[in-house]
Design an enzyme around this catalytic site. Structure first.
Site, PDB file in Angstrom:
ATOM      1  CG  LEU A 120      -2.273   0.666   1.023  1.00  0.00           C
ATOM      2  CD1 LEU A 120      -3.010   0.151  -0.201  1.00  0.00           C
ATOM      3  CD2 LEU A 120      -3.134   0.496   2.243  1.00  0.00           C
ATOM      4  CG  ASP A 121       3.622   4.050  -2.801  1.00  0.00           C
ATOM      5  OD1 ASP A 121       4.654   4.037  -2.114  1.00  0.00           O
ATOM      6  OD2 ASP A 121       3.323   4.993  -3.564  1.00  0.00           O
TER       7      ASP A 121
HETATM    8  P1  AHM Z   1       5.462   5.428   1.167  1.00  0.00           P
HETATM    9  O1  AHM Z   1       5.952   4.170   0.525  1.00  0.00           O
HETATM   10  O2  AHM Z   1       5.889   5.584   2.571  1.00  0.00           O
HETATM   11  O3  AHM Z   1       3.977   5.609   0.972  1.00  0.00           O
HETATM   12  O4  AHM Z   1       6.220   6.629   0.405  1.00  0.00           O
HETATM   13  C1  AHM Z   1       6.154   6.693  -0.982  1.00  0.00           C
HETATM   14  C2  AHM Z   1       5.367   7.911  -1.370  1.00  0.00           C
HETATM   15  C3  AHM Z   1       5.009   7.963  -2.831  1.00  0.00           C
HETATM   16  O5  AHM Z   1       3.770   7.391  -3.099  1.00  0.00           O
HETATM   17  C4  AHM Z   1       4.983   9.439  -3.096  1.00  0.00           C
HETATM   18  O6  AHM Z   1       5.195   9.726  -4.433  1.00  0.00           O
HETATM   19  C5  AHM Z   1       6.048   9.947  -2.197  1.00  0.00           C
HETATM   20  O7  AHM Z   1       6.160   9.024  -1.131  1.00  0.00           O
HETATM   21  C6  AHM Z   1       5.714  11.276  -1.638  1.00  0.00           C
HETATM   22  O8  AHM Z   1       6.760  11.693  -0.806  1.00  0.00           O
HETATM   23  P2  AHM Z   1       6.867  13.214  -0.317  1.00  0.00           P
HETATM   24  O9  AHM Z   1       5.762  13.425   0.650  1.00  0.00           O
HETATM   25  O10 AHM Z   1       8.230  13.334   0.259  1.00  0.00           O
HETATM   26  O11 AHM Z   1       6.695  14.077  -1.545  1.00  0.00           O
HETATM   27 MG    MG Z   2       5.797   2.922  -0.799  1.00  0.00          MG
END
Ligand code: AHM
Ligand code: MG
Length: 327
Positions: A120-121
């Site tokens: 879950l990204d």
């Molecule tokens: P996560 O795997 O902890 O969710 O982080 C990945 C996410 C991406 O989906 C997104 O593009 C990026 O982190 C956003 O980071 P930021 O808030 O530094 O721009």
């Molecule tokens: Mg991620």
């Protein structure tokens, strides 16, 4: 595009599509098709949980942290459990690399496939009802079937992926994947519980007008990245940044654009992880006519040295990525 890319008409159910296109899978095998079905099934369960996130008490921080030190949300953990369970039960996978686990999970020594997944990204978006996604890559193991997993099964280059995809839990839920024969997009019909082909043979426009980057970190970007942002502004391009990689990527895939996560003072190698975030999207981008780079070299050519390795990421319309690289 070669004729073999043409599959079945719009509206074809995912199961039928997989069955009719098995010969498109490298090492055509029923197990790989089953693996894709297992991922689709787990994504339906996660979709159900994501959709009711606001209704029941499954939101909010768990109080624990994942390997990268990010605060884990309950749904991240649930999604990890759902995918691990689906892939373990199927028996086709011998190892699972996940953003949510420090080391890889040893599944079935008789399995032929290694999976890398971000279950879950974009988890910071869960609480605010913004699109999130699942990202996955499938590799064929290198060591002999029936033997314990080895490092070279795990640390494979992105160019060795045989299937890659993502699920976007958005205003509708979509599963987009490639088996190395173009990119296919399926939309989920919740009342029937099935994905249907809605976006056959997806192509990324070679030029676009959208740039997606977290400009809040502008002051710590390398000079060439700052230069590229200035270029985008001079060209009057549109800035769009959701902060959910899958959603930002998906929009740029359809409309033409570039997503950049450059090195910053906080994350000198960028924030995104090579093995379960960048490689899959790089494979899809290339299959759709786009490009993915770390600013210097092709993402898919990078040999990983660790599971959770980070890499600067420039992905999207081919000419935009080339322009950014040229600076
Ligand atoms: P996560 O795997 O902890 O969710 O982080 C990945 C996410 C991406 O989906 C997104 O593009 C990026 O982190 C956003 O980071 P930021 O808030 O530094 O721009
Ligand atoms: Mg991620």
């Amino acid at each position: 595009m070669e004729a073999s890319r043409i599959a079945l008409p719009i509206g074809t159910a995912l199961d039928r599509f997989i069955k009719n296109n098995q010969d498109q899978f490298a090492y055509a095998s029923g197990e790989l098709s089953q693996l894709l079905r297992d991922i689709a099934l787990a994504s339906k369960v996660v979709n159900r949980e994501v959709n009711k996130a606001g209704l029941i008490d499954i939101m909010g921080p768990m109080g624990s942290q994942n390997t990268a030190g990010d605060e884990q949300q309950k749904l991240d953990v649930l999604a990890n459990i759902r995918f691990t369970r689906a892939l373990t039960k199927g028996g086709e996978a011998c190892a699972l690399i996940s953003e949510e686990s420090e080391s890889f999970a040893d599944l079935n020594n008789d399995g032929k496939y290694v999976i890398a997944i971000d279950p879950l990204d974009g988890s910071s978006n869960i609480d605010v009802n913004v699109s999130i996604g699942t990202i996955f890559s499938i590799y064929r193991r290198k060591s002999e079937i029936g033997t314990p997993i080895q490092e070279n099964d795990i640390l494979q280059r992105g160019s060795e992926q045989i299937v890659a995809g993502y699920v976007l839990y958005g205003s509708s839920t979509m599963m987009v994947f490639t088996t190395g024969h173009g990119v296919q997009g399926f939309t989920y019909e919740p009342s029937l519980g099935e994905y249907f082909l809605s976006h056959p043979n997806m192509q990324m426009p070679e030029e676009g007008k959208i740039y997606s980057i977290n400009e809040g970190s502008y002051h710590s970007f390398p000079a060439p990245v700052k230069g590229y942002i200035e270029y985008c502004k001079e060209k009057n391009y549109t800035g769009r940044y959701i902060g959910s990689l899958v959603a930002d990527f998906h929009r740029n895939l359809l409309k033409g654009g570039i997503y950049i996560y450059p090195p910053t003072a906080k994350d000198p190698n960028g924030k995104l992880r090579l093995m379960y975030e960048c490689n899959a999207l790089a494979f899809i981008a290339e299959q759709a006519g786009g490009k993915a780079s770390d600013g210097k070299q092709r993402i898919l050519d990078i040999k990983p040295t660790t599971l959770h390795q980070r890499v600067p990421f420039f992905v999207g319309s081919r000419k935009m990525v080339e322009k950014a690289e040229s600076l």
